[in-house]
Motif scaffolding. Structure first.
Motif, PDB file in Angstrom:
ATOM      1  N   SER A   1       4.404 -17.825  65.856  1.00 17.97           N
ATOM      2  CA  SER A   1       4.594 -17.693  64.404  1.00 17.97           C
ATOM      3  C   SER A   1       6.052 -17.447  64.053  1.00 17.97           C
ATOM      4  CB  SER A   1       3.698 -16.572  63.859  1.00 17.97           C
ATOM      5  OG  SER A   1       2.349 -16.988  63.968  1.00 17.97           O
TER       6      SER A   1
ATOM      7  N   MET B   1       2.348 -13.916  52.879  1.00 19.79           N
ATOM      8  CA  MET B   1       1.216 -13.771  53.797  1.00 19.79           C
ATOM      9  C   MET B   1       0.170 -12.995  53.005  1.00 19.79           C
ATOM     10  SD  MET B   1       3.092 -10.879  56.201  1.00 19.79           S
ATOM     11  CE  MET B   1       1.736  -9.868  56.823  1.00 19.79           C
ATOM     12  N   SER B   2      -1.004 -12.752  53.568  1.00 17.81           N
ATOM     13  CA  SER B   2      -1.963 -11.974  52.785  1.00 17.81           C
ATOM     14  C   SER B   2      -1.962 -10.535  53.282  1.00 17.81           C
ATOM     15  CB  SER B   2      -3.364 -12.564  52.878  1.00 17.81           C
ATOM     16  OG  SER B   2      -4.072 -11.969  53.937  1.00 17.81           O
TER      17      SER B   2
ATOM     18  N   SER C   1      -3.159 -10.564  56.804  1.00 13.39           N
ATOM     19  CA  SER C   1      -2.479 -11.315  57.875  1.00 13.39           C
ATOM     20  C   SER C   1      -2.140 -10.399  59.035  1.00 13.39           C
ATOM     21  CB  SER C   1      -1.158 -11.912  57.367  1.00 13.39           C
ATOM     22  OG  SER C   1      -1.385 -12.838  56.354  1.00 13.39           O
TER      23      SER C   1
ATOM     24  N   ILE D   1       3.228 -11.681  61.750  1.00 18.88           N
ATOM     25  CA  ILE D   1       3.926 -12.523  60.765  1.00 18.88           C
ATOM     26  C   ILE D   1       5.082 -11.715  60.163  1.00 18.88           C
ATOM     27  CG2 ILE D   1       3.673 -13.918  58.659  1.00 18.88           C
ATOM     28  CD1 ILE D   1       1.943 -14.793  61.202  1.00 18.88           C
TER      29      ILE D   1
ATOM     30  N   LYS E   1       2.854  -9.584  50.289  1.00 23.55           N
ATOM     31  CA  LYS E   1       1.492  -9.537  50.833  1.00 23.55           C
ATOM     32  C   LYS E   1       0.505  -9.853  49.711  1.00 23.55           C
ATOM     33  CE  LYS E   1       2.796  -6.642  54.613  1.00 23.55           C
ATOM     34  NZ  LYS E   1       2.906  -5.336  55.198  1.00 23.55           N
TER      35      LYS E   1
ATOM     36  N   THR F   1      -4.307 -17.618  57.145  1.00 20.41           N
ATOM     37  CA  THR F   1      -4.994 -17.252  58.391  1.00 20.41           C
ATOM     38  C   THR F   1      -6.407 -17.810  58.397  1.00 20.41           C
ATOM     39  OG1 THR F   1      -3.733 -15.181  58.328  1.00 20.41           O
ATOM     40  CG2 THR F   1      -5.501 -15.337  59.965  1.00 20.41           C
TER      41      THR F   1
ATOM     42  N   THR G   1      -8.969 -13.929  60.294  1.00 23.19           N
ATOM     43  CA  THR G   1      -8.060 -12.770  60.258  1.00 23.19           C
ATOM     44  C   THR G   1      -8.467 -11.743  61.315  1.00 23.19           C
ATOM     45  OG1 THR G   1      -9.399 -11.740  58.546  1.00 23.19           O
ATOM     46  CG2 THR G   1      -7.473 -12.994  57.803  1.00 23.19           C
TER      47      THR G   1
ATOM     48  N   ASP H   1      -8.962 -17.941  55.148  1.00 25.32           N
ATOM     49  CA  ASP H   1      -8.241 -18.165  53.887  1.00 25.32           C
ATOM     50  C   ASP H   1      -8.549 -19.558  53.338  1.00 25.32           C
ATOM     51  OD1 ASP H   1      -7.028 -15.677  53.891  1.00 25.32           O
ATOM     52  OD2 ASP H   1      -5.158 -16.361  54.793  1.00 25.32           O
TER      53      ASP H   1
ATOM     54  N   ASP I   1      -2.246 -19.472  60.897  1.00 19.75           N
ATOM     55  CA  ASP I   1      -2.487 -18.633  62.067  1.00 19.75           C
ATOM     56  C   ASP I   1      -3.983 -18.680  62.374  1.00 19.75           C
ATOM     57  OD1 ASP I   1      -2.880 -16.654  63.918  1.00 19.75           O
ATOM     58  OD2 ASP I   1      -1.917 -15.050  62.768  1.00 19.75           O
TER      59      ASP I   1
END
Ligand code: PLP
Length: 481
Positions: free
Chosen positions: A165, A193-194, A197, A201, A217, A251, A254, A261, A280
């Motif tokens: 990554s 990213m969330s 994640s 990352i 995030k 992702t 996760t 996602d 990911d």
């Protein structure tokens, strides 16, 4: 040169030759013993405690503070391996290892690792090891076909998903700001990213110099999936503030709950704003080997890169992370740097792996993956994945039917997130009691702000009986709580 000297040299050479043969014979004997040890270990690991039964510092204190001056026989080393090292090993290759993402160091891969070490071949460029360059390309091509990706994708093996990554993030920067390679990053590039994640990352972005304040995030929904509407809103907001959004990481699977996602919507947004999309799927990508699970990869065909760890659910011992990108030109532009001492002749079919990443040296990791794919074949691997997914659903049904336990997240794959209907402390106590039995190892995470127990199925030797044993221990621990 005098005759005497000649004679001495020949004698020394003969002695050396003899020494070398003795050295190899010593290996042959100890090697057979070691393989026997491994076979015995694999046939009895299920009876060992899953978690290491040592206290911090025990092993360190038991080991001499300095290395030996004189070499020691293999017998002594192997004896100490058993006596000192083994008690300090947490058994990841155990059928009741249900923590993190359970995995398997399978027998073909063990042999592949052994042969890779024997050859000690280093694939920094094609010439230094055509076998590394070309077998890696072929094995990753096979894996690509198994998970339904088109032949647009170029693959390379790194050690871990964290490294993969990080390389994706450098590619993202290279795509948006090729000057950064020379001038360094400006502090206005934003990565998304969330809140679910993997932390790799964020770490990768830190390492690349993005800066934590430029990492967004994106909130997730009730099923722990990145909210695409929030992503779009955050990008617009950053653009209005003069920032440069450059990368979004989605992702598939996760770490906490294996949520998936909405990659198609995320891809729409990435395309609209010109962001690099990295997916990911370090754990869940393996599930796409099953045709009925292929849908989890939906939208990924529009990503720029993805990562899938064979060392998670694909029977390969750590480490083997498969990194794929549709833009190998950008990866190469970001990383190629060839000093005079490493110049080679150009040949379009000769990949120099050193051009595609930070490390110069390149281990022969592909050998163990090739062994795994050939030994098990797609069907055996599919059968394992199917069983694990089914048992996770069956375990979830037990949780759902129990009055004192509740499920916390959907179960799309082989991980169940659940909790005892009580406080975090009660849940922690149950987990610790169950783990202290030595029979199983489960871990926890936090979902919706509450401690959540997590059962991850992923070992080749696991059976439904093992899963049931975990459940019975949990119920027993909850009763006696
Ligand atoms: N991504 C996901 C979704 C993970 O679950 C993990 C580890 O569990 C990683 C990345 C990091 O993997 P690695 O240890 O190979 O860096």
């Amino acid at each position: 040169m005098s005759k005497t000297t000649d004679h001495k040299t020949a004698a020394a050479a003969a002695k050396q030759e003899g020494d070398w043969q003795a050295y190899v014979e010593d290996f042959r004997r100890a090697g057979h013993e070691t393989v026997d040890w491994i076979a015995k270990y694999l046939s009895s690991v299920s009876e060992m405690p899953v978690l290491a039964q040592t206290k911090p510092g025990d092993l360190l204190d038991a080991l001499p503070q300095s290395a030996p001056e004189q070499g020691e026989p293999f017998d002594a080393i192997l004896r100490d391996f058993d006596r000192l090292i083994m008690p300090a090993v947490t058994q990841w290759n155990h059928p009741r290892f249900f923590a993190y993402f359970a995995c398997t160091g399978s027998t073909p891969a063990i042999l592949g690792e052994m042969l890779a070490a024997a050859l000690n071949t280093n694939g920094l460029h094609w010439k230094t090891s055509p076998a590394v360059a070309e077998l890696e390309q072929r094995a990753l091509d096979w894996l690509r076909q198994w998970i339904g990706l088109s032949d647009e994708w170029f693959g390379i093996v790194y050690d871990t998903a964290s490294t993969s990554s990080m390389h994706a993030i450098v590619c993202a920067r290279e795509m948006l700001d090729p000057e950064a390679r020379t001038t360094g990053s400006r502090n206005d590039m934003v990565l998304y990213m969330s809140d679910q994640s993997h932390m790799s990352i964020e770490k990768g972005a830190i390492a690349v110099g993005v800066g934590q304040k430029n990492i967004r995030k994106v909130p997730s929904d009730v099923e722990f999936r990145m909210r695409a509407d929030e992503l779009a809103r955050m990008i617009e907001e950053d653009k209005r503030a003069g920032k440069r959004p450059f990368c979004v990481v989605a992702t598939v699977g996760t770490t906490s709950s294996t949520s998936i996602d909405p990659v198609p919507q995320i891809a729409d947004i990435a395309e609209k704003h010109g962001l690099w999309l990295h997916v990911d799927c370090a754990y869940a990508g393996a599930a796409a080997v099953l045709p009925e699970q292929r849908h989890i990869m939906s939208g990924t065909e529009r990503a720029h890169s993805l990562v899938l760890n064979a060392h998670k659910w694909l029977l390969t011992p750590i480490d083997l992370s498969a990194f794929y990108t549709r833009r190998p030109d950008i990866l190469r532009r970001a990383f190629s740097l060839t000093p005079d001492y490493l110049k080679t002749q150009d040949d379009p079919r000769a990949h120099n792996l050193m051009d595609y990443g930070v490390p110069l040296g390149h281990r022969f990791r592909a050998l163990k993956l090739w062994f795994v794919m050939r030994y098990f074949g797609r069907e055996r691997i599919q059968a394992m994945l199917r069983s694990h997914i089914q048992w996770a659903k069956d375990f979830a049904a037990l949780v759902d039917a129990h009055p004192r336990f509740e499920r916390v997240a959907p179960v799309p794959l082989s991980v169940v997130c659940f909790r005892y209907k009580g406080s975090d402390d009660e849940n922690r106590a149950i987990m610790e009691k169950v783990n202290a039995s030595g029979r199983v190892f489960i871990a926890s995470t936090v979902l919706n702000g509450r401690l959540t127990l997590r059962l991850a199925i992923g070992n080749l030797e696991t059976t439904w009986k093992d899963v049931m044993e975990a459940w019975e221990l949990l119920v027993l621990a909850a009763k006696s709580d």
